[in-house]
Design a protein around this motif. Structure first.
Motif, PDB file in Angstrom:
ATOM      1  N   ALA A 173      12.922 108.128  50.468  1.00  0.00           N
ATOM      2  CA  ALA A 173      12.422 107.028  51.305  1.00  0.00           C
ATOM      3  C   ALA A 173      11.733 106.004  50.428  1.00  0.00           C
ATOM      4  CB  ALA A 173      11.435 107.573  52.335  1.00  0.00           C
ATOM      5  N   GLY A 174      11.368 104.882  51.035  1.00  0.00           N
ATOM      6  CA  GLY A 174      10.635 103.835  50.319  1.00  0.00           C
ATOM      7  C   GLY A 174      11.093 102.471  50.773  1.00  0.00           C
ATOM      8  N   ASP A 175      10.506 101.445  50.165  1.00  0.00           N
ATOM      9  CA  ASP A 175      10.808 100.091  50.614  1.00  0.00           C
ATOM     10  C   ASP A 175      12.177  99.605  50.171  1.00  0.00           C
ATOM     11  OD1 ASP A 175      10.074  99.900  47.957  1.00  0.00           O
ATOM     12  OD2 ASP A 175       8.930  98.053  48.198  1.00  0.00           O
ATOM     13  N   CYS A 178      16.800 105.635  55.177  1.00  0.00           N
ATOM     14  CA  CYS A 178      16.477 106.645  54.161  1.00  0.00           C
ATOM     15  C   CYS A 178      17.797 107.241  53.689  1.00  0.00           C
ATOM     16  CB  CYS A 178      15.572 107.741  54.735  1.00  0.00           C
ATOM     17  SG  CYS A 178      16.330 108.676  56.072  1.00  0.00           S
ATOM     18  N   ALA A 203       8.455 100.166  54.036  1.00  0.00           N
ATOM     19  CA  ALA A 203       7.967 101.450  53.522  1.00  0.00           C
ATOM     20  C   ALA A 203       7.521 102.350  54.671  1.00  0.00           C
ATOM     21  CB  ALA A 203       6.817 101.205  52.551  1.00  0.00           C
ATOM     22  N   SER A 216       5.080 104.929  52.269  1.00  0.00           N
ATOM     23  CA  SER A 216       6.191 105.708  52.819  1.00  0.00           C
ATOM     24  C   SER A 216       5.890 107.195  52.735  1.00  0.00           C
ATOM     25  CB  SER A 216       7.530 105.351  52.182  1.00  0.00           C
ATOM     26  OG  SER A 216       7.437 105.240  50.819  1.00  0.00           O
ATOM     27  N   THR A 248       9.409 109.596  47.475  1.00  0.00           N
ATOM     28  CA  THR A 248       9.109 108.219  47.912  1.00  0.00           C
ATOM     29  C   THR A 248       8.725 107.304  46.740  1.00  0.00           C
ATOM     30  OG1 THR A 248       6.738 108.551  48.325  1.00  0.00           O
ATOM     31  CG2 THR A 248       8.249 109.145  50.113  1.00  0.00           C
ATOM     32  N   ALA A 284       5.519 109.609  55.963  1.00  0.00           N
ATOM     33  CA  ALA A 284       6.407 110.777  56.057  1.00  0.00           C
ATOM     34  C   ALA A 284       5.569 112.041  56.258  1.00  0.00           C
ATOM     35  CB  ALA A 284       7.255 110.893  54.790  1.00  0.00           C
ATOM     36  N   SER A 286      10.658 103.533  56.690  1.00  0.00           N
ATOM     37  CA  SER A 286      11.486 104.448  55.910  1.00  0.00           C
ATOM     38  C   SER A 286      10.838 105.822  55.798  1.00  0.00           C
ATOM     39  CB  SER A 286      11.731 103.854  54.514  1.00  0.00           C
ATOM     40  OG  SER A 286      12.502 104.737  53.742  1.00  0.00           O
ATOM     41  N   GLY A 287       9.523 105.844  55.595  1.00  0.00           N
ATOM     42  CA  GLY A 287       8.833 107.138  55.497  1.00  0.00           C
ATOM     43  C   GLY A 287       9.005 107.960  56.763  1.00  0.00           C
TER      44      GLY A 287
END
Ligand SMILES: Cc1cc2nc3c(=O)[nH]c(=O)nc-3n(C[C@H](O)[C@H](O)[C@H](O)COP(=O)(O)OP(=O)(O)OC[C@H]3O[C@@H](n4cnc5c(N)ncnc54)[C@H](O)[C@@H]3O)c2cc1C
Length: 312
Positions: free
Chosen positions: A287-289, A276, A299, A11, A145, A15, A302-303
């Motif tokens: 962000a992240g899973d 997010c 992931a 992520s 993240t 990003a 979201s990133g």
């Protein structure tokens, strides 16, 4: 704008790439020695083993667009279309192990490894991120993240609010055993992956059958219940219990090395309903899973979503 991304997992890298693509000045910090986070590939002698994520799937058009680029670049390839049952959905892997995806994404980015971010505070006009070498870095936008409890501890230290429901995000743990063998005379069947094969393991991966290891090597991941129940044992006790559970799968192969891997934050149990989270100022994103799906695809998506939201 100056953008700081905390975490060089999928992520964070996605990003960062989005921010660079929009023309911003981006620095990524990660406490690890390599990029990838939970996309983790390890060398043990001549063997190569994936010991975090084992493969990934594609469920959205947006992810398919990224994966098509990675396929063209030769960074990923299809492993199979199912394990005990073929269901037609491709399972992809990193060509040289899952970390190769992260290494590819990090090309051209300013990624500072072995650098722990230990504080995040709000300055008068920007954010101040302090790293473990004592340097204070200023940024107009920050994207966190790390797994949520780790992002929360950074925010809490700086007196920055996170919604209660988000900060309570809990993660399944995973205890893993990495085993190298003298032969492939084991009982892990084609195509070299077995999901929930027994009461202890959630996945067994045959890294040679997968095509990433030149020599025989298996990855065993214990299921969430077993991992939770045994997480606080000593490494030696975990090792011995996992090796005993793995024995029926080893066939007549002889173990040449074995080691334990512990994942405290393996898979988020509950997801935040959006891709997010962004603070009221619109300058801090998480962000992240735990947002767009508890897996590689989540992931990635979201990133990208965090970068777009923070830059909007
Ligand atoms: C054992 C296991 C098996 C899995 N199997 C699969 C699978 O088969 N398929 C699938 O799709 N998904 C799987 N997953 C899930 C998948 O790996 C994750 O969803 C995905 O990799 C998460 O990426 P991320 O960028 O959100 O987080 P991470 O990869 O965890 O990245 C976060 C990064 O932040 C860094 N960091 C944290 N705190 C700080 C700090 N203070 N300062 C600097 N850096 C910091 C960490 O070092 C890390 O690199 C598995 C995960 C595990 C653990």
């Amino acid at each position: 704008m100056r953008v700081i991304v905390v975490g060089a997992g999928l992520s964070g890298l996605m990003a960062a790439r989005e921010c660079v693509a929009q023309g911003h000045d981006v620095t990524v910090f990660d406490k690890g020695r390599g990029v990838g986070g939970r996309l983790a590939t390890r060398r043990i002698k001549d063997a190569t083993l994936d010991h975090g994520a084992q493969f990934f799937t594609v469920r959205s058009d947006e992810m398919q667009t990224h994966v098509d680029q990675w396929l063209t670049a030769g960074v990923v390839r299809e492993w199979c279309r199912g394990f005990s049952e073929v269901d037609g959905h491709p399972r992809y892997i990193g060509t040289n192990g899952m970390t190769s995806i992260a290494k590819h994404l990090a090309i051209g980015l300013d990624v500072r490894l072995s650098t722990l971010v230990f504080s995040l505070t709000r300055g008068d006009t920007d954010w101040i991120i302090t790293t473990d070498d004592g340097v204070a870095h200023h940024a107009d936008r920050v994207i966190l993240t790390a797994p949520i409890p780790q992002s929360f501890s950074l925010m809490f230290g700086g007196g920055i609010e996170m919604p209660t429901e988000l900060r309570n995000t809990d993660y399944d743990r995973t205890l893993g055993l990495l085993v190298t063998l003298d032969s492939n005379n084991h009982n892990v069947s084609s195509p070299g992956g077995m999901q929930f094969p027994d009461d202890v393991f959630s996945f067994i991966g045959d890294n040679a059958a997968k095509g990433i290891s030149d020599t025989p090597a298996l990855t065993f991941h214990a299921n969430p219940d077993w991992s939770l129940a045994n997480f606080d044992l000593t490494n030696r006790e975990i090792h011995d219990a996992l090796l005993e559970a793995a024995t029926p799968w080893l066939g007549t192969s002889v173990v040449t090395s074995s080691e334990v891997k512990k994942w405290r934050f393996a898979i988020p149990k509950k997801l935040w309903p959006e891709a997010c989270w962004v603070d009221d100022s619109g300058t801090l994103a998480i962000a992240g899973d735990a947002f767009a799906g508890p897996r590689v695809e989540g992931a990635v998506l979201s990133g990208v979503a965090a970068a777009r939201s923070a830059l909007a």
